[in-house]
Write an enzyme that holds these catalytic residues in place. Structure first.
Site, mmCIF file in Angstrom:
data_model
loop_
_atom_site.group_PDB
_atom_site.id
_atom_site.type_symbol
_atom_site.label_atom_id
_atom_site.label_comp_id
_atom_site.label_asym_id
_atom_site.label_seq_id
_atom_site.Cartn_x
_atom_site.Cartn_y
_atom_site.Cartn_z
ATOM 1 C CG ASN A 144 40.355 45.959 44.107
ATOM 2 O OD1 ASN A 144 40.531 47.141 43.808
ATOM 3 N ND2 ASN A 144 40.942 44.970 43.446
ATOM 4 C CG HIS A 176 42.377 39.474 39.763
ATOM 5 N ND1 HIS A 176 41.032 39.790 39.737
ATOM 6 C CD2 HIS A 176 42.887 40.147 40.827
ATOM 7 C CE1 HIS A 176 40.746 40.594 40.752
ATOM 8 N NE2 HIS A 176 41.853 40.832 41.431
#
Length: 422
Positions: free
Chosen positions: A318, A349
């Protein structure tokens, strides 16, 4: 999932069309901005239905902040509003859907838009509200000197190349792409006359796109086979825990973690291919003279699978989110930058407890790995066999540490996480 794949495949075709028929030599910047925005809005509505209103509300709220807030505070207000709205949407997922994932899960695009909003706000603050000598070299390069127009702002946040799966890119890079300066700027960094060229070459993204589509296809096949056959839930099955020796449990933990990766490889590589197909993502020329199209790449699979340190692993997983965390948090945190960065990552998240188990564990693993490397590594550099042995051991430890750290991220809830830890 079907909507997601359909949108991304359609976006891939639209990207080729955009590069060929709406390239900088065929259309003005305003036309390119408009088409990129309209396609993006259409994809969002098609994929997420009425939930897409959340994307547009957040975008327009922060456009108001960007134009009305004072420059010294623009990054703070934008950050609080964007992260606050995102967090409220995350909370709704837990209390309304009880740990399930929405059929039309709009939180992914909302997370990407949050990244872009805060990135632009910080870069505006750097460009208008701070002196050049106060900035790092990277902050100076990315600083934005003027507030964008509404069309530029909407295009940056809602363009069809990145609205579904990202990645986040820098505002100046995106504007250079729309205006046709993106590739040219990177090519000017090389002395082409020394290489025997009379004029600048014209790099084509087709090869990079085909290569990434092959990775996407392999990832999809692995997802449809491995991921379904090796569920993470099995590692907390009572029979498995009672009958399986400890080392076998560790080995199986590695297998199920590997099986969970292909869906990320698929989504991120396909998103990268979409941007490349539109002509965006050129990063320059490597030492062998090869044209590189990895400016927006979100992962380096080889470096992930061969990582011999926790730092190397997270730097290649990521990638664009890691860059965002560094630019808006780590580089600006007044104290404890590592801890604050992991906490922000967890909050971004969502609010599932598993995320916090993962990222709080990540703080400890990062500090421990850093201490071990700084205090022990130099003892193993005196000979090749010692260095190989060190690399093998640190690879095993790193991979198992990652598995241990990310298992709660997949399981989400408290009860299975505690059972896993026990």
């Amino acid at each position: 999932q079907i909507n997601f794949v359909a949108c991304q495949l359609f976006a891939l075709l639209a990207a080729f069309w955009f590069r060929i028929y709406l390239g900088p030599s065929h259309a003005s910047s305003a036309v390119r901005h408009a088409f990129a925005t309209l396609f993006g809005i259409y994809f969002a509505v098609f994929c997420f239905g009425w939930y897409s209103i959340h994307l547009f509300v957040l975008v327009m709220m922060n456009y108001g902040i960007m134009n009305m807030a004072s420059i010294p505070n623009i990054h703070r207000y934008s950050f609080v509003v964007a992260m606050g709205y995102l967090t409220l949407c995350h909370i709704s997922r837990i209390y309304i859907f009880h740990y399930g994932i929405l059929t039309t899960d709009f939180s992914g695009p909302l997370m990407i838009i949050t990244q872009k909003i805060t990135t632009l706000a910080c870069q505006l603050h750097d460009g208008i509200g701070r002196q050049a000598e106060e900035l790092t070299a990277e902050q100076n390069r990315l600083a934005v000197k003027t507030r964008p127009s509404l069309l530029e702002y909407l295009s940056y946040l809602l363009n069809f190349m990145s609205i579904i799966a990202g990645p986040c890119s820098n505002y100046k890079d995106y504007i250079a792409f729309i205006e046709g300066r993106h590739v040219h700027m990177k090519l000017l960094e090389v002395n082409w006359k020394q290489k025997g060229y009379d004029r600048l070459p014209d790099p084509s993204p087709t090869g990079a796109v085909m290569y990434k589509l092959c990775i996407t296809l392999v990832s999809l096949i692995l997802f449809l086979t491995l991921t379904k056959n090796f569920p993470m839930a099995y590692i907390i099955d009572n029979e498995f825990l009672d009958k399986t020796p400890f080392l076998s449990r560790l080995a199986y933990l590695y297998v199920v973690t590997q099986a969970a990766k292909p869906k990320y490889y698929f989504a991120w590589t396909l998103a990268d291919a979409v941007n490349n197909a539109a002509g965006y993502g050129f990063s320059g020329v490597d030492e062998r003279g090869t044209f590189r199209w990895d400016l927006l790449s979100n992962l380096n699979i080889w470096n992930i699978e061969t990582a011999t340190s926790f730092k190397m692993y997270i730097e290649n997983w990521n990638i664009q989110t890691a860059a965002w965390l560094k630019r808006v948090c780590y580089d600006r945190a007044p104290w404890y930058p590592t801890a604050l960065t992991f906490i922000l990552s967890a909050l971004w998240h969502g609010i599932y407890p598993g995320y916090y188990f993962t990222f709080l564990t990540g703080i400890l693993i990062t500090l421990a790995a850093r201490a071990i490397r700084n205090n022990c590594r130099h003892y193993f550099l005196s000979s090749v066999p010692l260095k190989i042995a060190y690399d093998v051991v640190t690879w095993v430890v790193t991979q198992l540490a990652v598995c241990y750290t990310v298992a709660p991220f997949v399981m989400l809830a408290v009860e299975p996480t505690i059972k896993f830890y026990k």
